[in-house]
Design a protein around this motif. Structure first.
Motif, PDB file in Angstrom:
ATOM      1  N   UNK A   1      11.178  -6.101   5.650  1.00 26.32           N
ATOM      2  CA  UNK A   1      10.278  -4.955   5.665  1.00 26.32           C
ATOM      3  C   UNK A   1       9.367  -5.013   6.881  1.00 26.32           C
ATOM      4  N   UNK A   2       9.139  -3.859   7.453  1.00 28.21           N
ATOM      5  CA  UNK A   2       8.264  -3.732   8.618  1.00 28.21           C
ATOM      6  C   UNK A   2       6.813  -3.852   8.179  1.00 28.21           C
ATOM      7  N   UNK A   3       6.045  -4.722   8.881  1.00 31.30           N
ATOM      8  CA  UNK A   3       4.641  -4.950   8.554  1.00 31.30           C
ATOM      9  C   UNK A   3       3.679  -4.420   9.609  1.00 31.30           C
ATOM     10  N   UNK A   4       4.160  -4.171  10.814  1.00 26.75           N
ATOM     11  CA  UNK A   4       3.288  -3.662  11.866  1.00 26.75           C
ATOM     12  C   UNK A   4       3.820  -4.033  13.232  1.00 26.75           C
ATOM     13  N   UNK A   5       3.354  -3.308  14.247  1.00 29.57           N
ATOM     14  CA  UNK A   5       3.801  -3.551  15.615  1.00 29.57           C
ATOM     15  C   UNK A   5       2.634  -3.391  16.580  1.00 29.57           C
TER      16      UNK A   5
END
Length: 340
Positions: free
Chosen positions: A100-104
């Motif tokens: 899952x993507x958490x931030x960039x």
């Protein structure tokens, strides 16, 4: 007054020249919860060096399990970036089903950020806030990574430190390196002669080590050569002191030849080889003084080609079993022929 004043007193050294850059990911703070069963996350980071919307380099930072404030302290070397590139730090949670993507976060290597780092907080960390997805990282095949990117609301920040290679021993670019094997073989006067062709390689020199890759963007180097190894000789001139158009690495049993694609860059490469040799020779001598049990390199063992490049071996030509030489009636040497 100066008719051509310099509007930028601190020019960006990465603007036009590709240089190796070491990226250290320190810590993360106040990250989003992705595992609702324990209220924690298992974050890891993908570092993407992007130029004109294309991922040129990728580095993977390892996973830290069950934490919202991870401590990485990992350093990765990107072997060739310039001021037109951007570094994207994509934080992803490792999951059994799908990550899952958490931030960039993004760090632009343009004039403003690079000059601020060079002349302001050099050697210090920079806090990068995590936000929504802007650039999707890619796999080695070029396909985008498989993650759920619209499930969590990004938050938190990471601490990153840059170390731009500005010394004479930091250089990168394309060179004609040693071949991967014998490309073709011919026969001259009854002898099997091997003809090896060089290969175009992306070569970077940083921290006293030479890393060779098949192309720009390859994740892992094909081989690594420690230029400060005492069993390795670096030859850049002839016996008369004239400079050679290539750099020759010589061991007891093998030779490496590196030729710059641009003949005008031979001086820059020659200086990088020699400075790396002298700069890190003291560290190599200190390791050798520890003894054969603790030293990473055993000086008593003769270095072979496999120690330098296990993936690029110069194999001998395939020779068939020869029959004993026989003399014809005319006195000529006949090899591998039947007399009738």
């Amino acid at each position: 007054p100066n008719p051509n004043p310099n509007p930028n007193p601190n020019p960006n050294p990465l603007k036009t020249t590709l240089r190796p850059v070491r990226v250290t990911v320190g810590t993360g703070h106040d990250m989003v919860v992705s595992d609702w069963d324990n209220g924690l996350s298992d974050p890891y980071i993908i570092i993407s060096a992007v130029s004109k919307g294309v991922q040129r380099w990728r580095c993977d930072v390892s996973v830290r399990e069950e934490t919202l404030n991870p401590v990485w302290n990992e350093t990765h070397t990107i072997p060739g970036v310039n001021g037109d590139m951007k570094l994207y730090f994509t934080v992803i949670d490792q999951d059994e089903i799908r990550d899952q993507f958490m931030g960039q976060g993004c760090l632009d290597l343009g004039d403003r950020v690079t000059n601020y780092w060079l002349h302001g907080t050099r050697g210090g960390y920079v806090d990068i806030a995590l936000d929504n997805l802007i650039f999707m990282p890619a796999e080695a095949s070029g396909a985008p990574v498989r993650i759920d990117w619209d499930f969590l609301e990004p938050k938190g920040r990471i601490r990153v430190k840059l170390d731009i290679g500005l010394s004479l021993s930091d250089v990168c670019g394309y060179m004609i390196g040693p071949p991967s094997g014998i490309e073709e073989s011919t026969s001259v006067k009854g002898r099997a002669m091997a003809k090896a062709k060089g290969r175009k390689l992306w070569v970077s020199i940083n921290d006293g080590e030479l890393h060779a890759r098949r192309s720009m963007g390859e994740t892992k180097p094909r081989y690594v050569v420690k230029l400060h190894d005492p069993r390795l000789a670096i030859i850049t001139t002839t016996r008369d002191g004239k400079p050679l158009p290539y750099i020759l690495l010589v061991t007891k049993y093998s030779k490496f030849k590196f030729i710059p694609l641009n003949k005008y860059e031979i001086d820059r490469w020659r200086m990088a080889f020699l400075v790396s040799r002298m700069k890190f020779a003291a560290a190599s001598a200190a390791d050798a003084a520890k003894g054969p049990e603790q030293a990473p390199v055993n000086a008593a063992k003769a270095m072979r080609l496999a120690d330098l490049a296990p993936h690029f071996l110069l194999k001998p030509a395939n020779r068939d079993r020869r029959r004993p030489r026989r003399r014809s009636s005319r006195g000529r040497s006949i090899t591998g022929m039947q007399l009738k």
